[in-house]
Motif scaffolding. Structure first.
Motif, PDB file in Angstrom:
ATOM      1  N   MET A  98       0.847  -1.200   0.000  1.00 14.12           N
ATOM      2  CA  MET A  98       0.000   0.000   0.000  1.00 14.12           C
ATOM      3  C   MET A  98       0.880   1.246   0.000  1.00 14.12           C
ATOM      4  SD  MET A  98      -2.654   1.122   2.858  1.00 14.12           S
ATOM      5  CE  MET A  98      -3.077   2.830   2.900  1.00 14.12           C
ATOM      6  N   THR A  99       0.421   2.291  -0.695  1.00 13.48           N
ATOM      7  CA  THR A  99       1.196   3.534  -0.715  1.00 13.48           C
ATOM      8  C   THR A  99       0.551   4.547   0.209  1.00 13.48           C
ATOM      9  OG1 THR A  99       1.798   3.082  -2.980  1.00 13.48           O
ATOM     10  CG2 THR A  99       2.113   5.334  -2.220  1.00 13.48           C
ATOM     11  N   ARG A 100       1.326   5.114   1.084  1.00 13.84           N
ATOM     12  CA  ARG A 100       0.876   6.153   2.000  1.00 13.84           C
ATOM     13  C   ARG A 100       1.794   7.345   1.825  1.00 13.84           C
ATOM     14  NH1 ARG A 100      -1.556   4.802   7.044  1.00 13.84           N
ATOM     15  NH2 ARG A 100      -2.061   2.595   7.290  1.00 13.84           N
ATOM     16  N   LYS A 101       1.452   8.442   2.455  1.00 13.26           N
ATOM     17  CA  LYS A 101       2.365   9.577   2.473  1.00 13.26           C
ATOM     18  C   LYS A 101       3.516   9.192   3.404  1.00 13.26           C
ATOM     19  CE  LYS A 101       2.290  14.506   3.565  1.00 13.26           C
ATOM     20  NZ  LYS A 101       3.198  14.464   4.689  1.00 13.26           N
ATOM     21  N   PRO A 102       4.751   9.206   2.892  1.00 13.06           N
ATOM     22  CA  PRO A 102       5.850   8.690   3.730  1.00 13.06           C
ATOM     23  C   PRO A 102       6.245   9.648   4.859  1.00 13.06           C
ATOM     24  CG  PRO A 102       6.687   9.464   1.616  1.00 13.06           C
ATOM     25  CD  PRO A 102       5.197   9.591   1.547  1.00 13.06           C
ATOM     26  N   ASP A 103       6.610   9.061   6.002  1.00 13.79           N
ATOM     27  CA  ASP A 103       7.173   9.847   7.113  1.00 13.79           C
ATOM     28  C   ASP A 103       8.683   9.985   6.967  1.00 13.79           C
ATOM     29  OD1 ASP A 103       4.663  10.012   8.568  1.00 13.79           O
ATOM     30  OD2 ASP A 103       4.929   7.860   8.916  1.00 13.79           O
ATOM     31  N   PHE A 104       9.286   9.067   6.189  1.00 15.56           N
ATOM     32  CA  PHE A 104      10.730   9.169   5.942  1.00 15.56           C
ATOM     33  C   PHE A 104      11.084   8.342   4.710  1.00 15.56           C
ATOM     34  CE2 PHE A 104      12.839   5.100   7.210  1.00 15.56           C
ATOM     35  CZ  PHE A 104      11.718   4.412   7.651  1.00 15.56           C
ATOM     36  N   HIS A 105      12.281   8.634   4.175  1.00 13.01           N
ATOM     37  CA  HIS A 105      12.817   7.836   3.067  1.00 13.01           C
ATOM     38  C   HIS A 105      14.028   7.073   3.579  1.00 13.01           C
ATOM     39  CE1 HIS A 105      10.292   9.530   0.002  1.00 13.01           C
ATOM     40  NE2 HIS A 105      10.532  10.736   0.487  1.00 13.01           N
ATOM     41  N   VAL A 106      14.216   5.873   3.065  1.00 12.37           N
ATOM     42  CA  VAL A 106      15.445   5.134   3.367  1.00 12.37           C
ATOM     43  C   VAL A 106      16.535   5.766   2.508  1.00 12.37           C
ATOM     44  CG1 VAL A 106      16.595   2.897   3.138  1.00 12.37           C
ATOM     45  CG2 VAL A 106      14.217   3.012   3.934  1.00 12.37           C
ATOM     46  N   PRO A 107      17.587   6.316   3.134  1.00 18.46           N
ATOM     47  CA  PRO A 107      18.599   7.028   2.343  1.00 18.46           C
ATOM     48  C   PRO A 107      19.286   6.111   1.333  1.00 18.46           C
ATOM     49  CG  PRO A 107      18.948   7.311   4.713  1.00 18.46           C
ATOM     50  CD  PRO A 107      17.903   6.262   4.565  1.00 18.46           C
ATOM     51  N   ALA A 108      19.635   6.688   0.180  1.00 20.05           N
ATOM     52  CA  ALA A 108      20.295   5.891  -0.862  1.00 20.05           C
ATOM     53  C   ALA A 108      21.708   5.516  -0.432  1.00 20.05           C
ATOM     54  CB  ALA A 108      20.340   6.673  -2.167  1.00 20.05           C
ATOM     55  N   THR A 109      22.355   6.399   0.330  1.00 18.98           N
ATOM     56  CA  THR A 109      23.684   6.058   0.842  1.00 18.98           C
ATOM     57  C   THR A 109      23.684   6.305   2.352  1.00 18.98           C
ATOM     58  OG1 THR A 109      24.451   8.284   0.435  1.00 18.98           O
ATOM     59  CG2 THR A 109      24.934   6.665  -1.270  1.00 18.98           C
ATOM     60  N   GLU A 110      24.476   5.512   3.029  1.00 20.11           N
ATOM     61  CA  GLU A 110      24.554   5.632   4.489  1.00 20.11           C
ATOM     62  C   GLU A 110      26.011   5.539   4.893  1.00 20.11           C
ATOM     63  OE1 GLU A 110      21.964   2.230   5.543  1.00 20.11           O
ATOM     64  OE2 GLU A 110      20.661   3.721   6.463  1.00 20.11           O
ATOM     65  N   ASP A 111      26.310   6.016   6.106  1.00 26.00           N
ATOM     66  CA  ASP A 111      27.624   5.745   6.679  1.00 26.00           C
ATOM     67  C   ASP A 111      27.417   5.112   8.052  1.00 26.00           C
ATOM     68  OD1 ASP A 111      27.290   7.807   8.601  1.00 26.00           O
ATOM     69  OD2 ASP A 111      28.008   9.297   7.151  1.00 26.00           O
ATOM     70  N   PHE A 112      28.508   4.905   8.770  1.00 25.20           N
ATOM     71  CA  PHE A 112      28.433   4.161  10.029  1.00 25.20           C
ATOM     72  C   PHE A 112      27.520   4.867  11.044  1.00 25.20           C
ATOM     73  CE2 PHE A 112      30.394   2.709  14.124  1.00 25.20           C
ATOM     74  CZ  PHE A 112      30.138   1.354  13.965  1.00 25.20           C
ATOM     75  N   ASP A 113      27.455   6.203  11.001  1.00 25.41           N
ATOM     76  CA  ASP A 113      26.693   6.950  12.004  1.00 25.41           C
ATOM     77  C   ASP A 113      25.305   7.378  11.537  1.00 25.41           C
ATOM     78  OD1 ASP A 113      28.861   7.109  13.984  1.00 25.41           O
ATOM     79  OD2 ASP A 113      29.855   8.257  12.412  1.00 25.41           O
ATOM     80  N   SER A 114      25.119   7.494  10.207  1.00 28.51           N
ATOM     81  CA  SER A 114      23.876   8.119   9.735  1.00 28.51           C
ATOM     82  C   SER A 114      22.600   7.376  10.153  1.00 28.51           C
ATOM     83  CB  SER A 114      23.928   8.320   8.213  1.00 28.51           C
ATOM     84  OG  SER A 114      24.066   7.081   7.545  1.00 28.51           O
ATOM     85  N   PRO A 115      22.580   6.031  10.225  1.00 31.15           N
ATOM     86  CA  PRO A 115      21.324   5.402  10.663  1.00 31.15           C
ATOM     87  C   PRO A 115      20.898   5.859  12.054  1.00 31.15           C
ATOM     88  CG  PRO A 115      22.766   3.769   9.674  1.00 31.15           C
ATOM     89  CD  PRO A 115      23.580   5.019   9.832  1.00 31.15           C
ATOM     90  N   HIS A 116      21.884   6.063  12.935  1.00 31.30           N
ATOM     91  CA  HIS A 116      21.528   6.470  14.310  1.00 31.30           C
ATOM     92  C   HIS A 116      20.916   7.861  14.332  1.00 31.30           C
ATOM     93  CE1 HIS A 116      23.217   2.842  15.857  1.00 31.30           C
ATOM     94  NE2 HIS A 116      24.377   3.091  15.279  1.00 31.30           N
TER      95      HIS A 116
END
Ligand code: HEM
Length: 392
Positions: free
Chosen positions: A1-19
């Motif tokens: 199902m498609t909803r209005k997103p609260d966030f996007h999964v970033p295309a690139t990440e580093d060791f700290d960015s997920p936190h």
């Protein structure tokens, strides 16, 4: 199902960015919808994560149990079955993980860690994932399942290619590698049927010996269970050991403290398992419309239980981003909770403590020499982390 997103999964990440992303979500929207990775709710607070894991009647693992979804037609117990169907598979393995059994593993694990770590330290370091932390859990798994050395080597190759395909979302390779892992599991079963072993000393024989209402477990589900075991215990330790090393490199004061006080290693391992929790994408599917964290969840929607985030929730852990050994009891979700809680946790802890002990007693200093390359969902942690290791 498609909803209005609260966030996007970033295309690139580093060791700290997920936190940073998860801290933001916990603050403004702890149950957050994303249209990425097949569409899912990210459950980021400790309380909501616990609720989803414990309420298995409402949140099932039988539909989508990982984000992103991995297309598969085959069930892999115990993770893909709800209670009580999952229990015989768990029990067949848990009997090998009692405190007495683990006691016997201690010296074997210490020898295994030294076998892989000593050459890495002697050559002055390198990529800890490729040269050490990927090899070690496979060696342990091979001994645990009494596998012949050729199978262990094959799992190492196929497991590595499977993981890379998962990271790239290369679905054709993923299916091919999954099939190869099934072939390894199938030949293990065929061998144990042709040459029976004692169910008290061989986990595959133990699975084959289970009887429910007098009947053996369905052979295709025993196969699925073995396939599950062959991979599930490898990936998390690989990335997590990389994270431990990154922490030591960034915090030489913690490295020095553990070198001077090896008795702090068990507490330090727990704190690192909290800070760098390696799974963020184990999932459930809602059976019915429900409410969670103030959001309306529809039947059939997937929810990722973001363990990596829940373990940094300030409502449970004061000063959540800091490494602290003086915490009172830690209510960690690193190994899950409820009916699917990781049966391998005691073995994993033994392994990880020994790695931390030897890393901090055999090296005086670790220095990162390149940017850490990181895994994507469903894991968190380094895929590649290159160090200079200064021997002690
Ligand atoms: C750092 C190491 C490890 C971590 C962080 C970890 C984490 C987890 C988590 C979070 C789950 C629950 C998944 C869910 O609820 O959806 C799980 C399940 C599982 N783990 Fe582990 N694990 C680790 C190592 C191991 C090892 C070494 C083994 C094998 C000996 C293992 C075997 C399993 C199995 C079979 C399940 C499925 C259990 C069930 O569905 O009943 N794990 N693990």
């Amino acid at each position: 199902m498609t909803r209005k997103p609260d966030f996007h999964v970033p295309a690139t990440e580093d060791f700290d960015s997920p936190h940073a992303l998860f801290a933001d979500l916990r603050g403004r929207c702890p149950v957050a919808w994303s249209n990425d990775l097949g569409g899912f709710w990210a459950v980021t607070s400790h309380a909501d994560a616990k609720r989803v894991l414990e309420d298995w009647r409402l949140f099932t693992t039988t539909v989508q149990n990982v984000v992103p979804p991995v297309a598969t037609t085959q069930r892999r117990p115990p993770l893909h079955l709800d209670p009580p169907d999952n229990i015989p598979y768990r029990n067949a393995i848990l009997r090998f993980l009692t405190p007495q059994r683990l006691e016997a593993w201690h010296p074997r694990i210490a020898t295994m860690v030294a076998r892989f770590l000593d050459p890495w330290v002697a050559k002055g370091g390198g990529d800890i994932c490729a040269d050490f932390s990927f090899l070690l859990p496979i060696a342990l798994l091979a001994e645990f399942f009494n596998l012949p050395p050729d199978d262990a080597e094959r799992i190492r190759m196929v497991g590595s290619e499977f993981n890379m395909a998962l990271q790239r979302q290369d679905l054709d390779t993923l299916r091919a590698k999954s099939d190869e892992l099934y072939d390894i599991a199938r030949s293990l079963i065929e061998d144990r049927v042709a040459h029976p072993r004692d169910p008290d000393t061989d986990p595959t024989a133990s699975l084959l010996a289970v009887r429910v209402d007098g009947q053996p477990l369905a052979r295709d589900l025993v196969l699925g269970a073995l396939r599950q075991f062959l991979l599930v215990g490898i990936i998390a330790p690989t990335t997590f050991i990389g994270s431990m090393a990154v922490h030591l490199a960034r915090h030489p004061e913690d490295h020095a403290q553990l070198t001077a006080n090896p008795d702090l290693v068990p507490d330090a391992t727990e704190e690192l398992l909290r800070l760098y929790t390696p799974y963020r994408g184990f999932a459930r599917t809602a059976r019915e419309d429900t409410e969670l964290g103030g959001r309306q969840i529809k039947a059939g929607e997937a929810l990722a239980v973001v363990f990596t985030s829940a373990n940094r929730d300030a409502a449970i852990f004061a000063d959540p981003d800091r490494f602290r050994l003086d915490r009172p009891a830690r209510d960690l979700l690193t190994f899950g909770r409820g009916p699917h809680m990781c049966p391998g946790a005691p073995l994993a802890r033994l392994l990880l403590q020994e790695v931390l002990r030897q890393l901090t007693t055999r090296t005086a200093r670790l220095t990162l020499t390149a940017e850490v390359e990181v895994t994507r969902w469903p894991e968190y942690g380094p895929l590649r982390a290159v160090f200079n290791a200064t021997p002690r």
